[in-house]
Design a protein around this motif. Structure first.
Motif, PDB file in Angstrom:
ATOM      1  N   ALA A   1       0.802  -1.225   0.000  1.00  0.00           N
ATOM      2  CA  ALA A   1       0.000   0.000   0.000  1.00  0.00           C
ATOM      3  C   ALA A   1       0.838   1.278   0.000  1.00  0.00           C
ATOM      4  CB  ALA A   1      -0.964  -0.018   1.182  1.00  0.00           C
ATOM      5  N   PRO A   2       1.915   1.399   0.805  1.00  0.00           N
ATOM      6  CA  PRO A   2       2.682   2.657   0.778  1.00  0.00           C
ATOM      7  C   PRO A   2       3.309   2.951  -0.577  1.00  0.00           C
ATOM      8  CG  PRO A   2       3.210   1.373   2.734  1.00  0.00           C
ATOM      9  CD  PRO A   2       2.408   0.480   1.844  1.00  0.00           C
ATOM     10  N   ILE A   3       3.742   1.906  -1.279  1.00  0.00           N
ATOM     11  CA  ILE A   3       4.334   2.120  -2.603  1.00  0.00           C
ATOM     12  C   ILE A   3       3.265   2.575  -3.585  1.00  0.00           C
ATOM     13  CG2 ILE A   3       5.579   1.027  -4.506  1.00  0.00           C
ATOM     14  CD1 ILE A   3       6.813  -0.875  -2.478  1.00  0.00           C
ATOM     15  N   ALA A   4       2.111   1.894  -3.574  1.00  0.00           N
ATOM     16  CA  ALA A   4       1.024   2.270  -4.476  1.00  0.00           C
ATOM     17  C   ALA A   4       0.534   3.684  -4.179  1.00  0.00           C
ATOM     18  CB  ALA A   4      -0.125   1.268  -4.344  1.00  0.00           C
ATOM     19  N   TYR A   5       0.482   4.044  -2.903  1.00  0.00           N
ATOM     20  CA  TYR A   5       0.032   5.383  -2.538  1.00  0.00           C
ATOM     21  C   TYR A   5       1.042   6.442  -2.995  1.00  0.00           C
ATOM     22  CZ  TYR A   5      -1.573   9.308   0.297  1.00  0.00           C
ATOM     23  OH  TYR A   5      -2.021  10.533   0.713  1.00  0.00           O
ATOM     24  N   ARG A   6       2.309   6.126  -2.856  1.00  0.00           N
ATOM     25  CA  ARG A   6       3.367   7.090  -3.195  1.00  0.00           C
ATOM     26  C   ARG A   6       3.400   7.387  -4.701  1.00  0.00           C
ATOM     27  NH1 ARG A   6       6.119  10.730  -3.819  1.00  0.00           N
ATOM     28  NH2 ARG A   6       8.213  11.204  -3.048  1.00  0.00           N
ATOM     29  N   ILE A   7       3.095   6.411  -5.526  1.00  0.00           N
ATOM     30  CA  ILE A   7       3.203   6.606  -6.964  1.00  0.00           C
ATOM     31  C   ILE A   7       1.844   6.817  -7.632  1.00  0.00           C
ATOM     32  CG2 ILE A   7       5.341   5.269  -7.103  1.00  0.00           C
ATOM     33  CD1 ILE A   7       3.788   2.905  -8.105  1.00  0.00           C
ATOM     34  N   ARG A   8       0.797   6.995  -6.818  1.00  0.00           N
ATOM     35  CA  ARG A   8      -0.527   7.166  -7.410  1.00  0.00           C
ATOM     36  C   ARG A   8      -0.556   8.459  -8.230  1.00  0.00           C
ATOM     37  NH1 ARG A   8      -0.377   9.915  -3.037  1.00  0.00           N
ATOM     38  NH2 ARG A   8      -1.865  11.561  -2.539  1.00  0.00           N
ATOM     39  N   ASN A   9      -1.142   8.392  -9.415  1.00  0.00           N
ATOM     40  CA  ASN A   9      -1.308   9.571 -10.280  1.00  0.00           C
ATOM     41  C   ASN A   9      -0.035  10.403 -10.388  1.00  0.00           C
ATOM     42  OD1 ASN A   9      -3.981   8.830 -10.603  1.00  0.00           O
ATOM     43  ND2 ASN A   9      -4.685  10.112  -8.926  1.00  0.00           N
ATOM     44  N   ARG A  10       1.105   9.732 -10.392  1.00  0.00           N
ATOM     45  CA  ARG A  10       2.371  10.447 -10.421  1.00  0.00           C
ATOM     46  C   ARG A  10       2.838  10.668 -11.856  1.00  0.00           C
ATOM     47  NH1 ARG A  10       7.673   9.062 -10.871  1.00  0.00           N
ATOM     48  NH2 ARG A  10       9.161  10.497  -9.917  1.00  0.00           N
ATOM     49  N   ARG A  11       3.144  11.901 -12.182  1.00  0.00           N
ATOM     50  CA  ARG A  11       3.676  12.239 -13.497  1.00  0.00           C
ATOM     51  C   ARG A  11       5.182  12.464 -13.364  1.00  0.00           C
ATOM     52  NH1 ARG A  11       1.189  13.961 -18.039  1.00  0.00           N
ATOM     53  NH2 ARG A  11      -0.752  14.269 -16.879  1.00  0.00           N
ATOM     54  N   SER A  12       5.968  11.615 -14.008  1.00  0.00           N
ATOM     55  CA  SER A  12       7.425  11.710 -13.909  1.00  0.00           C
ATOM     56  C   SER A  12       8.009  12.019 -15.283  1.00  0.00           C
ATOM     57  CB  SER A  12       8.007  10.386 -13.376  1.00  0.00           C
ATOM     58  OG  SER A  12       9.405  10.417 -13.399  1.00  0.00           O
ATOM     59  N   ASN A  13       8.575  13.193 -15.428  1.00  0.00           N
ATOM     60  CA  ASN A  13       9.183  13.581 -16.690  1.00  0.00           C
ATOM     61  C   ASN A  13      10.661  13.215 -16.654  1.00  0.00           C
ATOM     62  OD1 ASN A  13       9.807  14.649 -19.136  1.00  0.00           O
ATOM     63  ND2 ASN A  13       8.986  16.682 -18.711  1.00  0.00           N
ATOM     64  N   VAL A  14      10.947  11.920 -16.857  1.00  0.00           N
ATOM     65  CA  VAL A  14      12.328  11.461 -16.761  1.00  0.00           C
ATOM     66  C   VAL A  14      13.175  11.984 -17.911  1.00  0.00           C
ATOM     67  CG1 VAL A  14      11.694   9.397 -15.472  1.00  0.00           C
ATOM     68  CG2 VAL A  14      11.716   9.302 -17.975  1.00  0.00           C
ATOM     69  N   LEU A  15      12.525  12.440 -18.998  1.00  0.00           N
ATOM     70  CA  LEU A  15      13.290  12.952 -20.125  1.00  0.00           C
ATOM     71  C   LEU A  15      14.020  14.244 -19.759  1.00  0.00           C
ATOM     72  CD1 LEU A  15      14.028  12.575 -23.101  1.00  0.00           C
ATOM     73  CD2 LEU A  15      11.979  13.887 -23.701  1.00  0.00           C
ATOM     74  N   SER A  16      13.410  15.065 -18.879  1.00  0.00           N
ATOM     75  CA  SER A  16      14.047  16.334 -18.529  1.00  0.00           C
ATOM     76  C   SER A  16      15.350  16.099 -17.780  1.00  0.00           C
ATOM     77  CB  SER A  16      13.096  17.174 -17.670  1.00  0.00           C
ATOM     78  OG  SER A  16      12.841  16.539 -16.428  1.00  0.00           O
ATOM     79  N   GLY A  17      15.409  15.050 -16.956  1.00  0.00           N
ATOM     80  CA  GLY A  17      16.647  14.739 -16.260  1.00  0.00           C
ATOM     81  C   GLY A  17      17.728  14.238 -17.189  1.00  0.00           C
TER      82      GLY A  17
END
Length: 336
Positions: A238-254
């Motif tokens: 549950a903590p992992i699913a909660y942490r990444i819920r609806n998460r937008r990660s723009n890894v291209l910018s890094g």
């Protein structure tokens, strides 16, 4: 000994933007019975109090917290019932979850201290006792009840039915503490411990015989109730699913703008985090992502490792995050 797990190249979509749309529903709660009379006389008081509590909650009245608390006390013996479908068990678990939901809404619940209720004798603090945690109480800042969530980011949920209700705890580490992420989320299980005296003579007469217990499900598997050892309810994913819920990660910018400040860490350099407070004697396992990726690349592996029996007793998970477009030697120097 230190174990390094390194991903050479991450996977991303063509735009470099990864969006995790996870469903995080509220927990399923028992509906109050308004017309039907409970078949068991022992349920009558609990049913009436629960109905009144739900009505007060719908009217935005904070006194619903007190009634949910009384329902949890009256039905506390239900944790000995093996069937989650028992009406008494449903009322007890729902009352515990409502204590968290309404307690936070009306500022009655302090995760680091306890629950404030108003009884005949006035205000009472029902303390929270921490069982099995390696964390400081200051890290417990918010409780999030766990419902029947869904996520494509994890293959297994590692759930277990039992005593208590699973929660996600969120918070921040102590100021200035090294190698800690500023956004913490970890698993816990909430249970109400009611001594026989309080159950038989009422919550108003014996509030000191009632306390809330918060267990670390990574380290505690069972509890003792009425001289019986019962399994502890847990949801490790549950903590992992909660942490990444609806998460937008723009890894291209890094990758294409490695000098930009990371919105997560607030830094342009590599950062090393431990998922729990440092524990001497345990073997660090450091997860290092690759190109076009971030630390959440390891969510699946972290979920499987922490659920493996004995893993947290010998090992400690760390993650290293860095802008993947930086020269390799610079990131390696940051890690070193």
């Amino acid at each position: 000994m230190i174990i390094l797990l390194v991903q050479v190249v991450g996977l991303t979509c063509a735009s470099g933007c990864v969006f995790n749309r996870n469903k995080w529903p509220a927990p399923a709660l028992a509906d109050p019975i308004y017309r039907a009379t409970p078949t068991c006389d022992a349920l009558v008081d609990a049913e009436q109090l629960y109905k009144q509590a739900v009505d007060l909650q719908r009217q935005n009245c904070g006194s619903c917290v007190d009634l949910f608390f009384e329902v949890a006390v009256l039905t506390s013996h239900a944790e000995n019932c093996s069937s989650k479908n028992s009406r008494t068990r449903q009322l007890h678990d729902s009352a515990l979850q409502q204590i968290v939901i309404a307690g936070e809404k009306y500022h009655r619940l302090d995760p680091a201290k306890g629950l404030i209720v108003y009884l005949n004798d006035g205000e009472q603090l029902i303390p929270i006792r921490f069982r099995g945690f390696v964390r400081d109480a200051k890290e417990f800042q918010r409780f999030v009840p766990v419902g029947d969530y869904k996520t494509k980011s994890l293959s297994n949920y590692h759930r277990c039915p039992g005593v208590g209700v699973p929660l996600v705890v969120t918070g921040r580490p102590a100021c200035g503490e090294l190698f800690r992420s500023q956004q913490l989320s970890f698993a816990a299980t909430l249970r109400m411990n009611v001594q026989p005296l309080a159950y038989h003579y009422g919550v108003d007469q014996t509030p000191g015989d009632i306390q809330l217990e918060l267990y670390d499900p990574l380290r505690v598997d069972s509890v003792v109730a009425d001289q019986r050892r019962l399994p502890l309810a847990k949801d490790l994913a549950a903590p992992i699913a909660y942490r990444i819920r609806n998460r937008r990660s723009n890894v291209l910018s890094g990758f294409i703008r490695p000098g930009a400040v990371s919105p997560d860490s607030g830094s342009t350099e590599g950062n090393l985090y431990t998922l729990e407070p440092y524990q001497a004697g345990k073997i660090p396992v450091i997860l290092i992502h690759g190109l076009l990726a971030d630390r959440f690349t390891w969510a699946e592996m972290a979920n499987e490792l922490i659920a493996r029996p004995g893993f947290v007793d010998r090992f400690q998970l760390w993650v290293f995050e860095y802008p993947s477009g930086r020269p390799f030697l610079e990131s390696a120097a940051d890690l070193r």
